[in-house]
Scaffold this motif. Structure first.
Motif, PDB file in Angstrom:
ATOM      1  N   GLN A  64       0.753  -1.307   0.120  1.00 48.28           N
ATOM      2  CA  GLN A  64      -0.062  -0.016  -0.017  1.00 48.28           C
ATOM      3  C   GLN A  64       0.792   1.386  -0.048  1.00 48.28           C
ATOM      4  O   GLN A  64       2.022   1.145   0.493  1.00 48.28           O
ATOM      5  CB  GLN A  64      -0.785  -0.164   1.299  1.00 48.28           C
ATOM      6  N   PRO A  65       0.457   2.587  -0.431  1.00 51.06           N
ATOM      7  CA  PRO A  65       1.204   3.487  -0.448  1.00 51.06           C
ATOM      8  C   PRO A  65       1.276   4.223   1.042  1.00 51.06           C
ATOM      9  O   PRO A  65       0.246   3.726   1.826  1.00 51.06           O
ATOM     10  CB  PRO A  65       0.464   4.664  -1.099  1.00 51.06           C
ATOM     11  N   ALA A  66       2.091   4.727   1.505  1.00 48.08           N
ATOM     12  CA  ALA A  66       2.118   5.433   2.702  1.00 48.08           C
ATOM     13  C   ALA A  66       0.893   6.229   2.987  1.00 48.08           C
ATOM     14  O   ALA A  66       0.616   6.963   2.076  1.00 48.08           O
ATOM     15  CB  ALA A  66       3.657   6.142   3.121  1.00 48.08           C
ATOM     16  N   LYS A  67       0.594   6.284   4.277  1.00 49.68           N
ATOM     17  CA  LYS A  67      -0.604   7.332   4.480  1.00 49.68           C
ATOM     18  C   LYS A  67      -0.289   8.469   4.595  1.00 49.68           C
ATOM     19  O   LYS A  67       0.817   9.112   4.775  1.00 49.68           O
ATOM     20  CB  LYS A  67      -0.907   6.773   5.968  1.00 49.68           C
ATOM     21  N   VAL A  68      -1.171   9.326   3.786  1.00 48.64           N
ATOM     22  CA  VAL A  68      -0.855  10.710   3.747  1.00 48.64           C
ATOM     23  C   VAL A  68      -1.776  11.799   4.202  1.00 48.64           C
ATOM     24  O   VAL A  68      -1.790  13.052   4.230  1.00 48.64           O
ATOM     25  CB  VAL A  68      -0.925  11.002   2.181  1.00 48.64           C
ATOM     26  N   GLY A  69      -2.953  11.004   5.209  1.00 52.79           N
ATOM     27  CA  GLY A  69      -3.783  11.859   6.082  1.00 52.79           C
ATOM     28  C   GLY A  69      -4.774  12.465   5.168  1.00 52.79           C
ATOM     29  O   GLY A  69      -5.053  12.287   3.848  1.00 52.79           O
ATOM     30  N   GLY A  70      -5.444  13.609   5.723  1.00 50.47           N
ATOM     31  CA  GLY A  70      -6.412  14.424   5.118  1.00 50.47           C
ATOM     32  C   GLY A  70      -7.910  13.787   4.696  1.00 50.47           C
ATOM     33  O   GLY A  70      -7.933  12.690   5.061  1.00 50.47           O
ATOM     34  N   ASP A  71      -8.653  14.469   4.215  1.00 51.59           N
ATOM     35  CA  ASP A  71     -10.063  13.870   3.542  1.00 51.59           C
ATOM     36  C   ASP A  71     -10.213  13.801   2.268  1.00 51.59           C
ATOM     37  O   ASP A  71     -11.195  13.227   1.439  1.00 51.59           O
ATOM     38  CB  ASP A  71     -11.087  14.673   4.376  1.00 51.59           C
ATOM     39  N   VAL A  72      -9.223  14.273   1.468  1.00 56.41           N
ATOM     40  CA  VAL A  72      -9.377  14.268  -0.080  1.00 56.41           C
ATOM     41  C   VAL A  72      -7.859  13.782  -0.428  1.00 56.41           C
ATOM     42  O   VAL A  72      -6.602  14.434  -0.017  1.00 56.41           O
ATOM     43  CB  VAL A  72      -9.502  15.604  -0.779  1.00 56.41           C
ATOM     44  N   ARG A  73      -7.781  12.943  -1.302  1.00 57.94           N
ATOM     45  CA  ARG A  73      -6.349  12.357  -1.943  1.00 57.94           C
ATOM     46  C   ARG A  73      -6.105  12.662  -3.286  1.00 57.94           C
ATOM     47  O   ARG A  73      -7.212  12.329  -4.057  1.00 57.94           O
ATOM     48  CB  ARG A  73      -6.327  10.836  -1.690  1.00 57.94           C
ATOM     49  N   VAL A  74      -5.397  13.366  -3.867  1.00 58.82           N
ATOM     50  CA  VAL A  74      -5.076  13.451  -5.206  1.00 58.82           C
ATOM     51  C   VAL A  74      -3.682  12.607  -5.572  1.00 58.82           C
ATOM     52  O   VAL A  74      -2.472  12.762  -4.981  1.00 58.82           O
ATOM     53  CB  VAL A  74      -4.709  15.088  -5.326  1.00 58.82           C
ATOM     54  N   ALA A  75      -3.683  12.061  -6.730  1.00 54.75           N
ATOM     55  CA  ALA A  75      -2.906  11.184  -7.290  1.00 54.75           C
ATOM     56  C   ALA A  75      -2.277  11.695  -8.588  1.00 54.75           C
ATOM     57  O   ALA A  75      -3.085  12.541  -9.368  1.00 54.75           O
ATOM     58  CB  ALA A  75      -3.150   9.777  -7.335  1.00 54.75           C
ATOM     59  N   SER A  76      -1.109  11.438  -8.870  1.00 58.00           N
ATOM     60  CA  SER A  76      -0.421  11.675  -9.975  1.00 58.00           C
ATOM     61  C   SER A  76       0.240  10.507 -10.680  1.00 58.00           C
ATOM     62  O   SER A  76       1.000  10.055  -9.991  1.00 58.00           O
ATOM     63  CB  SER A  76       0.329  13.025 -10.122  1.00 58.00           C
ATOM     64  N   LEU A  77      -0.077   9.926 -11.972  1.00 59.28           N
ATOM     65  CA  LEU A  77       0.640   8.933 -12.496  1.00 59.28           C
ATOM     66  C   LEU A  77       0.807   9.046 -13.924  1.00 59.28           C
ATOM     67  O   LEU A  77      -0.281   9.235 -14.771  1.00 59.28           O
ATOM     68  CB  LEU A  77      -0.175   7.518 -11.858  1.00 59.28           C
ATOM     69  N   ASN A  78       1.768   8.298 -14.372  1.00 59.15           N
ATOM     70  CA  ASN A  78       2.051   8.036 -15.881  1.00 59.15           C
ATOM     71  C   ASN A  78       1.427   6.647 -16.008  1.00 59.15           C
ATOM     72  O   ASN A  78       1.917   5.701 -15.459  1.00 59.15           O
ATOM     73  CB  ASN A  78       3.466   8.477 -16.070  1.00 59.15           C
ATOM     74  N   THR A  79       0.713   6.648 -17.489  1.00 61.08           N
ATOM     75  CA  THR A  79       0.057   5.465 -17.467  1.00 61.08           C
ATOM     76  C   THR A  79       0.803   4.366 -18.376  1.00 61.08           C
ATOM     77  O   THR A  79       0.228   3.296 -18.815  1.00 61.08           O
ATOM     78  CB  THR A  79      -1.314   5.531 -18.145  1.00 61.08           C
ATOM     79  N   LEU A  80       1.905   4.727 -18.773  1.00 61.26           N
ATOM     80  CA  LEU A  80       2.927   4.025 -19.854  1.00 61.26           C
ATOM     81  C   LEU A  80       2.160   3.552 -20.913  1.00 61.26           C
ATOM     82  O   LEU A  80       1.906   2.549 -21.402  1.00 61.26           O
ATOM     83  CB  LEU A  80       3.495   2.801 -19.255  1.00 61.26           C
ATOM     84  N   ASN A  81       1.473   4.885 -21.771  1.00 55.85           N
ATOM     85  CA  ASN A  81       0.970   4.731 -23.081  1.00 55.85           C
ATOM     86  C   ASN A  81      -0.449   3.897 -23.067  1.00 55.85           C
ATOM     87  O   ASN A  81      -0.390   2.608 -23.394  1.00 55.85           O
ATOM     88  CB  ASN A  81       1.912   4.258 -24.099  1.00 55.85           C
ATOM     89  N   TRP A  82      -1.383   4.332 -22.105  1.00 54.50           N
ATOM     90  CA  TRP A  82      -2.592   3.536 -22.253  1.00 54.50           C
ATOM     91  C   TRP A  82      -3.220   3.728 -23.491  1.00 54.50           C
ATOM     92  O   TRP A  82      -3.993   4.895 -23.715  1.00 54.50           O
ATOM     93  CB  TRP A  82      -3.183   3.997 -21.134  1.00 54.50           C
ATOM     94  N   PHE A  83      -3.394   3.158 -24.414  1.00 51.85           N
ATOM     95  CA  PHE A  83      -3.823   3.108 -25.775  1.00 51.85           C
ATOM     96  C   PHE A  83      -4.915   1.988 -25.619  1.00 51.85           C
ATOM     97  O   PHE A  83      -4.920   0.657 -25.499  1.00 51.85           O
ATOM     98  CB  PHE A  83      -2.922   2.736 -26.778  1.00 51.85           C
ATOM     99  N   THR A  84      -6.082   2.096 -26.331  1.00 48.60           N
ATOM    100  CA  THR A  84      -6.997   1.022 -26.919  1.00 48.60           C
ATOM    101  C   THR A  84      -6.691   0.843 -28.167  1.00 48.60           C
ATOM    102  O   THR A  84      -7.192  -0.531 -29.007  1.00 48.60           O
ATOM    103  CB  THR A  84      -8.472   1.772 -26.759  1.00 48.60           C
ATOM    104  N   THR A  85      -6.081   1.666 -29.081  1.00 53.99           N
ATOM    105  CA  THR A  85      -5.721   1.493 -30.382  1.00 53.99           C
ATOM    106  C   THR A  85      -4.464   0.477 -30.297  1.00 53.99           C
ATOM    107  O   THR A  85      -3.477   0.781 -29.915  1.00 53.99           O
ATOM    108  CB  THR A  85      -5.227   2.567 -31.272  1.00 53.99           C
ATOM    109  N   LEU A  86      -4.525  -0.649 -30.914  1.00 57.49           N
ATOM    110  CA  LEU A  86      -3.591  -1.545 -30.972  1.00 57.49           C
ATOM    111  C   LEU A  86      -2.445  -1.342 -31.900  1.00 57.49           C
ATOM    112  O   LEU A  86      -2.769  -0.812 -33.013  1.00 57.49           O
ATOM    113  CB  LEU A  86      -4.090  -2.989 -31.243  1.00 57.49           C
ATOM    114  N   GLY A  87      -1.092  -1.702 -31.560  1.00 58.75           N
ATOM    115  CA  GLY A  87      -0.083  -1.559 -32.387  1.00 58.75           C
ATOM    116  C   GLY A  87       0.395  -0.081 -32.697  1.00 58.75           C
ATOM    117  O   GLY A  87       1.125   0.201 -33.302  1.00 58.75           O
TER     118      GLY A  87
END
Length: 783
Positions: A481-504
């Motif tokens: 699990q990620p470490a606890k960050v507290g608060g009542d709203v969590r904001v994430a940032s992530l690179n999806t490594l080319n999430w494509f529905t178009t193949l190839g």
């Protein structure tokens, strides 16, 4: 020298005639006798958008019926119609090609990682055009000061050409130019390399690149294509050597005190104890031996590699005869003409302490010797672990990007690292050669102590071929699990490594891979459980890919758990920035906004949010994906201020600074408050773009909340650092309760991802680990 073909042959023929390019009937057309060694493939799209492989390459092939030495030869390149000479782009060759054998020359990589080439037999830095160019195979290591057109080649220069291929719009070729290429096609000589009618246009066809190397099964042509038969002299009988035949040189004399042997090219006979045998199928083609008693000079190595299939085992005392050569920087006897086992013995490993001392001591003094590293060695990179069995190790701790943090000593880092190889030439083994105790893989940061093996050299790096089992300790266990960050709203940032529905395209190439990728992304995001998530590298296809991700998240987390924000200006790239949120936790405030500044081809996405049911206090997320550090893009190579300035920030740093200033201007023009700038900034923690943000009053939350040793999100070339950031203005900082980087990706090998090529099937799991190559960031807010 891992995975490099070690197939050699002794040339017993008096000489091998190679077809040469004749005088030119016009500046653009060359006529040639059929060649013995020819260029059998050219591919210049490596690392470009939609490329099959990350690197350009040239493949060579021996059409003849006799072995041909490539020692002293080179591959040279110049543009299709430019004025530059072949000499400006040269890759030197070495080794011997057996009849029907291929030789793969790996060249420059582009900015878009894709497939890895088979293990190359030679490596160069030539950057070829993906569509049109001129490639020369030259029987000399001297660069040709001509280009065949605006600088015509002289008769003497033409005589050095073993083969020539002009492709696309090239103005210098044999007969007619070969067809133009693309990022997804290479030029392949027909009949497996045997076709040679002296007409590039007739001999070459375009097809998917299919590189072959020295380990590929030889495919001899039907007949020796040499224009005249090669006489075979009567061999001179040699006396049978035995254990009574004394040595002629101590190993230390063969090695010498420098990087090359003082007796290279000479026949010698040496005596030593076998310290490691790496023979047999998939091995390195020989063994290492070491003098039982060292000489008095600490600068000379006591070990040596012997290229031989004569069976030996560790502990054998042997006498070996053969020629001394330098094979890609490694001093060795190749081939061995006699191996006599004459008893047994033992060698005590030399202790090597890292970092090496500053007084000029290098690994060269230990080349070919049995050594033990009496240190804790930390895994710093596993990029080629599944491909070639290689792990980069560093004394005490991982290696850091020098522009990511203060205090990185690059000179010391060069002295404290070593490459662990696996003693094998096999590629893509069904199981990993190494794993951490209690796991089926190895994570960066895990450690090994008392590493013992033969220290050798190959592919421009010193490496250890182990002679004892290698056991890694889990010093960096997987965080469930990620470490606890507290608060009542969590904001994430992530690179999806080319999430494509178009193949190839940039992402998955098959539906199975797409499903595997989606399962990992869903596991990542649902475990982070953010109220808002900024995403990078989502396919720009009218939100088809984005909505497919949201649908998959809701299938797991419950209907309506997540919604997507439509980008008002997604840009011109194949990928875009994106936002998803949980409507039960937050409510968008106002419309989504962006920037029209042309400095962006992936414009930022701006959206304000309030806590659901409490519309008072708001915060604004700006999702970014800045220009990459690659030095070539669709507009060509980086130039001017955007060229690599040699300061460690790579190419397009000036553009990234301008993008940072444009984001700051956007914050001001939109009068944003409680702003969080998130995303893949493609800049490390102490680089100019980050300083630009900090100078304007934004603060890095990872620098404030994450321990220095844990502050990284990406690993490149064995160096860890933070490319992904969350920066907050003064107002947002008052809302922050914590921040963390969840290390589920950067420390995991690429062999753990969704791809099916080269990845052992048993390593895949539909979990968060290696769902991308960037680690996600998570921030807690109290509204």
């Amino acid at each position: 020298m891992h995975a490099k073909s070690r197939v050699r042959a002794i040339i017993v023929a008096a000489g091998v005639l190679v077809g040469s390019i004749a005088a030119l009937p016009s500046p653009s057309v060359a006529a040639a006798a059929p060649g013995t060694v020819v260029i059998s493939q050219v591919y210049g799209g490596g690392g470009n958008s939609g490329a099959t492989f990350s690197n350009d390459y040239v493949e060579l092939f021996n059409r003849s019926g006799a072995p041909v030495s490539l020692d002293g030869w080179s591959v040279q390149y110049t543009s299709a119609t430019g004025t530059g000479n072949f000499a400006a782009n040269k890759a030197d060759l070495a080794g011997t090609l057996a009849p029907g054998q291929y030789h793969l020359v790996q060249l420059a990589a582009g900015s878009t990682p894709s497939g890895a080439l088979p293990q190359p037999d030679s490596v160069g830095s030539i950057n070829m055009s993906g569509t049109a160019g001129k490639v020369a195979l030259v029987r000399s290591a001297e660069g040709l000061a001509c280009n065949g057109s605006s600088a015509p080649c002289s008769d003497a220069q033409l005589a050095q050409l073993a083969d020539l291929v002009g492709y696309g719009g090239a103005n210098f070729f044999e007969g007619s130019a070969a067809p133009a290429l693309t990022n997804a096609t290479g030029g392949l000589r027909k009949s497996g390399g045997c076709a040679d009618t002296d007409d590039n246009g007739a001999d070459f066809e375009t097809a998917a690149p299919a590189p072959r190397n020295g380990a590929t099964t030889p495919a001899p042509c039907g007949a020796d294509p040499s224009p005249t038969p090669t006489p075979t002299p009567t061999p001179t009988p040699t006396p049978t050597e035995s254990c009574d035949t004394p040595s002629t040189h101590p190993i230390s004399q063969v090695q010498g005190s420098g990087e090359t042997s003082p007796v290279a090219g000479q026949n010698v006979r040496v005596e030593g104890i076998v310290t490691g045998s790496f023979q047999g199928s998939g091995g390195l083609g020989g063994f290492y031996l070491q003098a039982a008693r060292p000489d008095a000079d600490p600068a000379t190595s006591e070990g040596l590699f012997v290229f031989s299939s004569s069976p030996v085992k560790a502990g054998d005392r042997v006498l070996v005869s053969g020629k001394v050569i330098e094979y890609n920087g490694l001093t060795e006897i190749s081939p061995a003409t006699a191996v006599n086992v004459c008893g047994t013995g033992a060698i005590r490993p030399a202790k090597v302490d890292l970092p090496l001392r500053k007084d000029g001591v290098t690994f060269e003094r230990y080349e070919g010797m049995l050594v033990t590293f009496d240190d804790d060695l930390a895994v710093s990179e596993t990029y080629n672990l599944a491909r070639y069995g290689e792990i980069t190790l560093a004394e005490d701790e991982r290696l850091w990007q020098p522009t990511d943090r203060k205090g990185v000593d690059t000179e010391k880092d060069a002295r404290r690292k070593i490459l662990l190889d696996d003693g094998s030439a096999a590629q893509n083994p069904p199981t990993l050669p190494y794993h951490t105790k209690g796991s089926n893989t190895v994570r960066i940061g895990d450690e090994v102590r008392d590493l013992t093996g033969v220290l050798t050299y190959g592919f421009d790096v010193y490496r250890v071929q182990p002679t004892q089992p290698v056991v890694f300790r889990a010093e960096n266990p997987r965080p469930a699990q990620p470490a606890k960050v507290g608060g009542d709203v969590r904001v994430a940032s992530l690179n999806t490594l080319n999430w494509f529905t178009t193949l190839g395209s940039r992402g998955a190439t098959t539906a199975a891979e797409r499903d595997r990728q989606l399962a990992k992304l869903v596991a990542n995001i649902t475990t982070l459980n953010p109220a808002v998530a900024g995403l990078m590298e989502v396919e720009r296809n009218d939100d088809v890919a984005l909505n497919a991700l949201v649908d998959a998240l809701n299938a797991k987390a419950g209907a309506g758990t997540y919604k997507a924000i439509t980008h008002p200006n997604p840009g011109t790239d194949l990928i875009q920035t994106a936002l998803i949120y949980q409507p039960a936790k937050v409510t968008p405030v106002g419309p989504a906004r962006s920037s029209s500044d042309p400095i962006f081809n992936r414009p930022p996405l701006v959206q304000a949010f309030a806590k659901a049911g409490r519309p008072g206090k708001t915060f604004t997320v700006l999702v970014n994906h800045f220009k990459s550090k690659g030095c070539t893009d669709a507009d060509g190579p980086a130039t001017g201020d955007d060229a690599d300035q040699g300061d460690g920030q790579s190419c397009y740093n000036a553009k990234r600074v301008k993008q940072a200033k444009a984001v700051l201007a956007l914050i001001d023009s939109l009068r944003l408050t409680n702003a969080l700038v998130v995303g893949d900034i493609n800049a490390y923690g102490e680089e100019d773009p980050i300083h630009t943000f900090e100078d304007a009053g934004l603060a890095s939350l990872s620098k404030k909340y994450v321990k220095k040793e844990d502050r990284y999100s990406y690993v490149f070339d064995g160096l860890s650092g933070e490319l992904d950031h969350v920066l907050a203005d003064k107002g947002a900082r008052k809302l922050v309760t914590g921040a963390t980087i969840w290390h589920v990706n950067a420390d995991e090998g690429r062999f753990m991802d969704y791809n099916t090529e080269y990845n052992p099937p048993y390593l895949y799991a539909p979990d968060a680990f290696r769902s991308s190559d960037h680690d996600p960031l998570l921030v807690g807010l109290r509204l």
